[in-house]
Design a protein around this motif. Structure first.
Motif, PDB file in Angstrom:
ATOM      1  N   VAL A 152       0.839  -1.203   0.000  1.00 12.75           N
ATOM      2  CA  VAL A 152       0.000   0.000   0.000  1.00 12.75           C
ATOM      3  C   VAL A 152       0.870   1.247   0.000  1.00 12.75           C
ATOM      4  CG1 VAL A 152      -1.633   1.329   1.402  1.00 12.75           C
ATOM      5  CG2 VAL A 152      -2.004  -1.103   1.025  1.00 12.75           C
ATOM      6  N   THR A 153       1.936   1.250   0.781  1.00 14.01           N
ATOM      7  CA  THR A 153       2.840   2.404   0.827  1.00 14.01           C
ATOM      8  C   THR A 153       3.508   2.626  -0.517  1.00 14.01           C
ATOM      9  OG1 THR A 153       3.251   2.005   3.160  1.00 14.01           O
ATOM     10  CG2 THR A 153       4.844   3.377   2.002  1.00 14.01           C
ATOM     11  N   VAL A 200       2.403   1.703  -3.496  1.00 12.09           N
ATOM     12  CA  VAL A 200       1.407   2.148  -4.476  1.00 12.09           C
ATOM     13  C   VAL A 200       1.049   3.612  -4.251  1.00 12.09           C
ATOM     14  CG1 VAL A 200      -0.986   1.842  -5.216  1.00 12.09           C
ATOM     15  CG2 VAL A 200       0.484  -0.139  -4.924  1.00 12.09           C
ATOM     16  N   LYS A 201       0.906   4.021  -2.995  1.00  9.60           N
ATOM     17  CA  LYS A 201       0.554   5.417  -2.705  1.00  9.60           C
ATOM     18  C   LYS A 201       1.676   6.380  -3.061  1.00  9.60           C
ATOM     19  CE  LYS A 201      -2.914   4.957   0.886  1.00  9.60           C
ATOM     20  NZ  LYS A 201      -3.274   5.272   2.271  1.00  9.60           N
ATOM     21  N   SER A 202       2.922   5.915  -2.996  1.00  7.33           N
ATOM     22  CA  SER A 202       4.036   6.825  -3.270  1.00  7.33           C
ATOM     23  C   SER A 202       4.319   6.966  -4.765  1.00  7.33           C
ATOM     24  CB  SER A 202       5.294   6.351  -2.543  1.00  7.33           C
ATOM     25  OG  SER A 202       5.749   5.140  -3.123  1.00  7.33           O
ATOM     26  N   GLN A 203       3.653   6.206  -5.592  1.00  4.51           N
ATOM     27  CA  GLN A 203       3.849   6.328  -7.038  1.00  4.51           C
ATOM     28  C   GLN A 203       3.121   7.563  -7.541  1.00  4.51           C
ATOM     29  OE1 GLN A 203       5.878   4.153  -8.754  1.00  4.51           O
ATOM     30  NE2 GLN A 203       6.273   3.510  -6.659  1.00  4.51           N
ATOM     31  N   GLY A 207       2.250  11.548  -8.151  1.00  7.32           N
ATOM     32  CA  GLY A 207       2.142  12.678  -7.241  1.00  7.32           C
ATOM     33  C   GLY A 207       3.222  13.712  -7.481  1.00  7.32           C
ATOM     34  N   LYS A 237       6.893  12.606  -8.379  1.00  4.62           N
ATOM     35  CA  LYS A 237       7.152  11.848  -9.603  1.00  4.62           C
ATOM     36  C   LYS A 237       8.114  12.592 -10.526  1.00  4.62           C
ATOM     37  CE  LYS A 237       4.814   9.415 -13.370  1.00  4.62           C
ATOM     38  NZ  LYS A 237       5.978   8.654 -13.624  1.00  4.62           N
TER      39      LYS A 237
END
Length: 59
Positions: free
Chosen positions: A22-23, A25-28, A30, A33
């Motif tokens: 989850v971490t 995927v969330k950091s991709q 934004g 980037k």
């Protein structure tokens, strides 16, 4: 109660793994980037521009 002690480690590891996914995927994407892409592009440009050493020379 042996079944609780047998099931606890896999359940804890699964929970940490799900949290890790989850971490990631969330950091991709934004706002970071563009910075990440720029860093990768700069590293690739440095690698391509560096002279190759140790290679055999063709006649």
């Amino acid at each position: 109660m042996d079944y609780v002690s047998a099931l606890l480690p896999p359940v804890v590891m699964a929970a940490f793994f799900i949290g890790l996914v989850v971490t990631i995927v969330k950091s991709q994407g934004g706002p970071n980037k563009a910075k990440e892409d720029a860093a990768v592009d700069a590293a690739l440009a440095r690698a391509e521009a560096a002279p190759r050493q140790g290679g055999s020379t063709a006649p």
